[in-house]
Design a protein around this motif. Structure first.
Motif, PDB file in Angstrom:
ATOM      1  N   ASN A  84      42.150  14.197  -9.024  1.00 49.29           N
ATOM      2  CA  ASN A  84      41.841  13.555  -7.750  1.00 49.29           C
ATOM      3  C   ASN A  84      41.539  14.524  -6.621  1.00 49.29           C
ATOM      4  N   ASP A  85      42.460  15.423  -6.335  1.00 50.25           N
ATOM      5  CA  ASP A  85      42.371  16.217  -5.113  1.00 50.25           C
ATOM      6  C   ASP A  85      41.373  17.357  -5.229  1.00 50.25           C
ATOM      7  N   GLU A  86      40.876  17.805  -4.097  1.00 45.90           N
ATOM      8  CA  GLU A  86      40.049  19.015  -4.081  1.00 45.90           C
ATOM      9  C   GLU A  86      40.880  20.230  -4.441  1.00 45.90           C
TER      10      GLU A  86
ATOM     11  N   THR B 186      49.485  18.252  -7.377  1.00 43.83           N
ATOM     12  CA  THR B 186      49.848  17.648  -8.661  1.00 43.83           C
ATOM     13  C   THR B 186      49.826  18.632  -9.836  1.00 43.83           C
ATOM     14  N   THR B 187      49.784  19.931  -9.567  1.00 44.48           N
ATOM     15  CA  THR B 187      49.898  20.916 -10.648  1.00 44.48           C
ATOM     16  C   THR B 187      50.759  22.082 -10.178  1.00 44.48           C
ATOM     17  N   ASP B 188      51.018  23.007 -11.096  1.00 44.93           N
ATOM     18  CA  ASP B 188      51.716  24.240 -10.727  1.00 44.93           C
ATOM     19  C   ASP B 188      50.721  25.341 -10.358  1.00 44.93           C
ATOM     20  N   GLY B 189      49.462  24.982 -10.146  1.00 51.47           N
ATOM     21  CA  GLY B 189      48.455  25.925  -9.674  1.00 51.47           C
ATOM     22  C   GLY B 189      48.260  25.793  -8.174  1.00 51.47           C
TER      23      GLY B 189
ATOM     24  N   TRP C 159      55.278  17.623 -11.716  1.00 50.15           N
ATOM     25  CA  TRP C 159      55.442  17.241 -10.307  1.00 50.15           C
ATOM     26  C   TRP C 159      55.904  15.797 -10.171  1.00 50.15           C
ATOM     27  N   PHE C 160      55.521  14.960 -11.142  1.00 51.22           N
ATOM     28  CA  PHE C 160      55.820  13.531 -11.074  1.00 51.22           C
ATOM     29  C   PHE C 160      57.185  13.228 -11.685  1.00 51.22           C
ATOM     30  N   ASP C 161      57.428  13.819 -12.843  1.00 48.47           N
ATOM     31  CA  ASP C 161      58.699  13.598 -13.535  1.00 48.47           C
ATOM     32  C   ASP C 161      58.824  14.643 -14.632  1.00 48.47           C
TER      33      ASP C 161
END
Length: 223
Positions: A34-36, A41-44, A64-66
């Motif tokens: 989704n995001d630019e 939502t990642t470890d990057g 990040w979510f669970d």
């Protein structure tokens, strides 16, 4: 969001469709994200389209979510289309016109025209899809802050099969002209009962929600 775990949960929950966001890596591979930026939502960290596909695939897009979804990768669209569950529709949101041609070719290669819909806030993107791949269905999302009268003046010329209206725009004087123009109605996000009650009497064809169980329980209560 935007993972195979989410798609599999949609299947397990007997949903009709999923909405997936499409972007391109630095080496022009289409991925579902989704995001630019990668940070949320990642470890990057940094901008997704500056990373190669190989580097993106090493990121964790689930923890990040669970913790149960640790090591969930960013999905490659071609791989997802090749094993997409039967009976599920995919609304594929495009933000970048450069992705139109590779996305259309992938949909065509996987014979996915019946269950893939290209979704966009940009009618220019949808016009390009229409010009290059007229058989692929298209959904135009009318921005929440945009003037609805502008939409109603041009709905018959939109290169779309679906119209996406935010709940605040779901009133009969907006919905009925869209229906009369032959457009199916998509609305969302609907994440609470008040919003659901607000839009339900207008019988939208699709309801977009981060809480699909809430929608299902309201529509199909367990005896």
């Amino acid at each position: 969001e935007n993972t195979m775990a989410a798609i599999n949960m949609a299947v397990a929950s007997n949903l009709d469709a999923v909405e997936l966001d499409i972007q391109a890596s630095a080496d022009h591979a289409l991925v579902i994200f989704n995001d630019e930026r990668l940070d949320r939502t990642t470890d990057g960290a940094g901008i997704l389209n500056e990373w190669s596909l190989e580097a993106l695939r090493r990121l964790d897009a689930g923890a990040w979510f669970d913790a149960r979804y640790q090591k969930e990768p960013i999905p490659i669209l071609a791989e997802v289309l090749s094993c997409f569950p039967d009976g599920l529709m995919a609304f594929l949101e495009l933000k970048n016109q450069e992705c139109v041609e590779p996305l259309g070719k992938l949909i065509r290669h996987h014979h996915a025209e019946e269950w893939c819909v290209v979704l966009s806030f940009s009618d220019q993107i949808l016009q390009r899809v229409s010009d290059l791949f007229p058989i692929i269905k298209r959904a135009y999302i009318h921005h929440q802050q945009a003037d609805v009268s502008d939409l109603l003046n041009r709905i018959t010329s939109l290169p779309a099969d679906f119209i996406g209206l935010f709940p605040s725009h779901m009133v009969p004087e907006n919905v009925e002209p869209c229906r009369q123009a032959g457009l199916q109605i998509l609305t969302g996000p609907v994440n609470d009962m008040d919003t659901l009650h607000q839009i339900l009497f207008l019988s939208p064809d699709y309801i977009l929600s981060d809480c699909p169980d809430l929608i299902q329980n309201a529509l199909y209560p367990t005896p």
